[in-house]
Design a protein around this motif. Sequence first.
Motif, PDB file in Angstrom:
ATOM      1  N   UNK A   1      -2.652 -20.524  -7.332  1.00 27.95           N
ATOM      2  CA  UNK A   1      -4.003 -20.548  -6.778  1.00 27.95           C
ATOM      3  C   UNK A   1      -4.271 -19.443  -5.775  1.00 27.95           C
ATOM      4  N   UNK A   2      -5.553 -19.089  -5.640  1.00 34.85           N
ATOM      5  CA  UNK A   2      -6.065 -18.166  -4.629  1.00 34.85           C
ATOM      6  C   UNK A   2      -5.470 -16.761  -4.721  1.00 34.85           C
ATOM      7  N   UNK A   3      -5.674 -16.127  -5.859  1.00 33.70           N
ATOM      8  CA  UNK A   3      -5.203 -14.753  -6.033  1.00 33.70           C
ATOM      9  C   UNK A   3      -6.020 -13.754  -5.230  1.00 33.70           C
ATOM     10  N   UNK A   4      -7.320 -13.998  -5.063  1.00 35.28           N
ATOM     11  CA  UNK A   4      -8.177 -13.023  -4.385  1.00 35.28           C
ATOM     12  C   UNK A   4      -7.688 -12.733  -2.969  1.00 35.28           C
ATOM     13  N   UNK A   5      -7.435 -13.780  -2.192  1.00 32.49           N
ATOM     14  CA  UNK A   5      -7.013 -13.583  -0.800  1.00 32.49           C
ATOM     15  C   UNK A   5      -5.626 -12.955  -0.734  1.00 32.49           C
ATOM     16  N   UNK A   6      -4.725 -13.420  -1.604  1.00 33.16           N
ATOM     17  CA  UNK A   6      -3.353 -12.909  -1.614  1.00 33.16           C
ATOM     18  C   UNK A   6      -3.334 -11.431  -1.967  1.00 33.16           C
ATOM     19  N   UNK A   7      -4.063 -11.067  -3.027  1.00 30.54           N
ATOM     20  CA  UNK A   7      -4.088  -9.676  -3.485  1.00 30.54           C
ATOM     21  C   UNK A   7      -4.740  -8.755  -2.452  1.00 30.54           C
ATOM     22  N   UNK A   8      -5.806  -9.222  -1.805  1.00 35.41           N
ATOM     23  CA  UNK A   8      -6.483  -8.388  -0.813  1.00 35.41           C
ATOM     24  C   UNK A   8      -5.574  -8.099   0.376  1.00 35.41           C
ATOM     25  N   UNK A   9      -4.850  -9.100   0.853  1.00 30.34           N
ATOM     26  CA  UNK A   9      -3.898  -8.880   1.940  1.00 30.34           C
ATOM     27  C   UNK A   9      -2.786  -7.928   1.507  1.00 30.34           C
ATOM     28  N   UNK A  10      -2.324  -8.081   0.261  1.00 29.44           N
ATOM     29  CA  UNK A  10      -1.245  -7.222  -0.241  1.00 29.44           C
ATOM     30  C   UNK A  10      -1.700  -5.771  -0.346  1.00 29.44           C
ATOM     31  N   UNK A  11      -2.933  -5.560  -0.795  1.00 29.79           N
ATOM     32  CA  UNK A  11      -3.464  -4.189  -0.889  1.00 29.79           C
ATOM     33  C   UNK A  11      -3.597  -3.577   0.498  1.00 29.79           C
ATOM     34  N   UNK A  12      -4.146  -4.329   1.448  1.00 32.91           N
ATOM     35  CA  UNK A  12      -4.286  -3.811   2.810  1.00 32.91           C
ATOM     36  C   UNK A  12      -2.926  -3.428   3.381  1.00 32.91           C
ATOM     37  N   UNK A  13      -1.948  -4.307   3.238  1.00 34.38           N
ATOM     38  CA  UNK A  13      -0.612  -4.034   3.768  1.00 34.38           C
ATOM     39  C   UNK A  13       0.015  -2.826   3.086  1.00 34.38           C
ATOM     40  N   UNK A  14      -0.173  -2.715   1.766  1.00 33.11           N
ATOM     41  CA  UNK A  14       0.398  -1.585   1.031  1.00 33.11           C
ATOM     42  C   UNK A  14      -0.264  -0.269   1.416  1.00 33.11           C
ATOM     43  N   UNK A  15      -1.587  -0.277   1.591  1.00 29.99           N
ATOM     44  CA  UNK A  15      -2.296   0.944   1.989  1.00 29.99           C
ATOM     45  C   UNK A  15      -1.866   1.399   3.382  1.00 29.99           C
ATOM     46  N   UNK A  16      -1.677   0.449   4.292  1.00 33.63           N
ATOM     47  CA  UNK A  16      -1.227   0.787   5.642  1.00 33.63           C
ATOM     48  C   UNK A  16       0.207   1.315   5.630  1.00 33.63           C
ATOM     49  N   UNK A  17       0.953   0.968   4.580  1.00 35.57           N
ATOM     50  CA  UNK A  17       2.346   1.384   4.440  1.00 35.57           C
ATOM     51  C   UNK A  17       2.485   2.723   3.700  1.00 35.57           C
ATOM     52  N   UNK A  18       1.379   3.190   3.111  1.00 35.29           N
ATOM     53  CA  UNK A  18       1.433   4.369   2.239  1.00 35.29           C
ATOM     54  C   UNK A  18       1.489   5.678   3.027  1.00 35.29           C
ATOM     55  N   UNK A  19       2.334   6.573   2.562  1.00 33.42           N
ATOM     56  CA  UNK A  19       2.401   7.928   3.104  1.00 33.42           C
ATOM     57  C   UNK A  19       2.220   8.925   1.958  1.00 33.42           C
ATOM     58  N   UNK A  20       1.422   9.956   2.200  1.00 27.50           N
ATOM     59  CA  UNK A  20       1.197  10.984   1.189  1.00 27.50           C
ATOM     60  C   UNK A  20       1.659  12.336   1.724  1.00 27.50           C
ATOM     61  N   UNK A  21       2.147  13.209   0.835  1.00 35.72           N
ATOM     62  CA  UNK A  21       2.593  14.530   1.293  1.00 35.72           C
ATOM     63  C   UNK A  21       1.426  15.344   1.855  1.00 35.72           C
ATOM     64  N   UNK A  22       1.738  16.198   2.796  1.00 34.49           N
ATOM     65  CA  UNK A  22       0.738  17.128   3.310  1.00 34.49           C
ATOM     66  C   UNK A  22       0.465  18.182   2.235  1.00 34.49           C
ATOM     67  N   UNK A  23      -0.813  18.401   1.934  1.00 33.66           N
ATOM     68  CA  UNK A  23      -1.181  19.363   0.894  1.00 33.66           C
ATOM     69  C   UNK A  23      -2.297  20.270   1.399  1.00 33.66           C
TER      70      UNK A  23
END
Length: 264
Positions: free
Chosen positions: A144-166
């Motif tokens: 149950x409740x995929x919307x809330x779980x997925x939204x929190x997971x995306x936020x946490x993953x985006x805050x964890x993301x690092x991209x190379x300097x280009x």
Amino acid sequence: MNIIPEITRESITYLINNDQREDGRSFDEYRDIVIEPGIISKAEGSARVKIGKTQVIVGIKPQLGEPFPDTPNVGVLMTNGEMLPMADPSFEPGPPSEASVELARVVDRGIRESEMVDLEKLCIAPGKKVWMLFIDLHIIDFDGNLFDTATLAVLSALKNTKIPVAKMEGDEVVIDEENTMDLPIRNETAMCTFVKIGDKMILDPALSEESILEARLSIGITKSGGICAMQKGGDASLTKENILDAVKIAYSKVPDLLKKVESA
């Protein structure tokens, strides 16, 4: 689709009509929430979030590409949801189901409309090169409740993301793999999902509650206090009071959800 025995339906409905839930929670109470950022070592950004027994893993893959013609100086976001058959017997292999498409679109809308990521800062050369962020949702366990779980997971993953300097040198993009930067996050958001059973609105429905819902309402709210997304599901209608009560509860819950992501 999960089939609920009539005796189970009657039992859950009876409890809710008497202001109780199967697991003893109050109507405005979440199950236990666990947030684990950075769980995929080979991904530029990732997170696993559990709400109760529901578990979603998100991976972020940045890639250089061309911007859309109508937004030449803006980076690109693409969200995809995959409901793995091992997560629930009702999930089938093959093309994306209607439920997985809805999940990806609702989560994507929350990211986009909240302007969570400053996409203009993902532009390397207007009209030529931008960073494209591919967001993959993997449903590992479903209760149950995929919307809330997925939204929190995306936020946490985006805050964890690092991209190379280009940067551009002439007509070529030069990527400095030795140096990375955090994604430009400017407005965090979380989602609160309710189901209507009888005349009651229930926050964070477990699968048994979702399976007998009459209507569903998901509300995305930003850290700055704006509503950035709403999604209605189910066949029954919602009254003005249902919606206003849900919004009021969502406003009280989102700050705590965002604090959980921050502390993780």
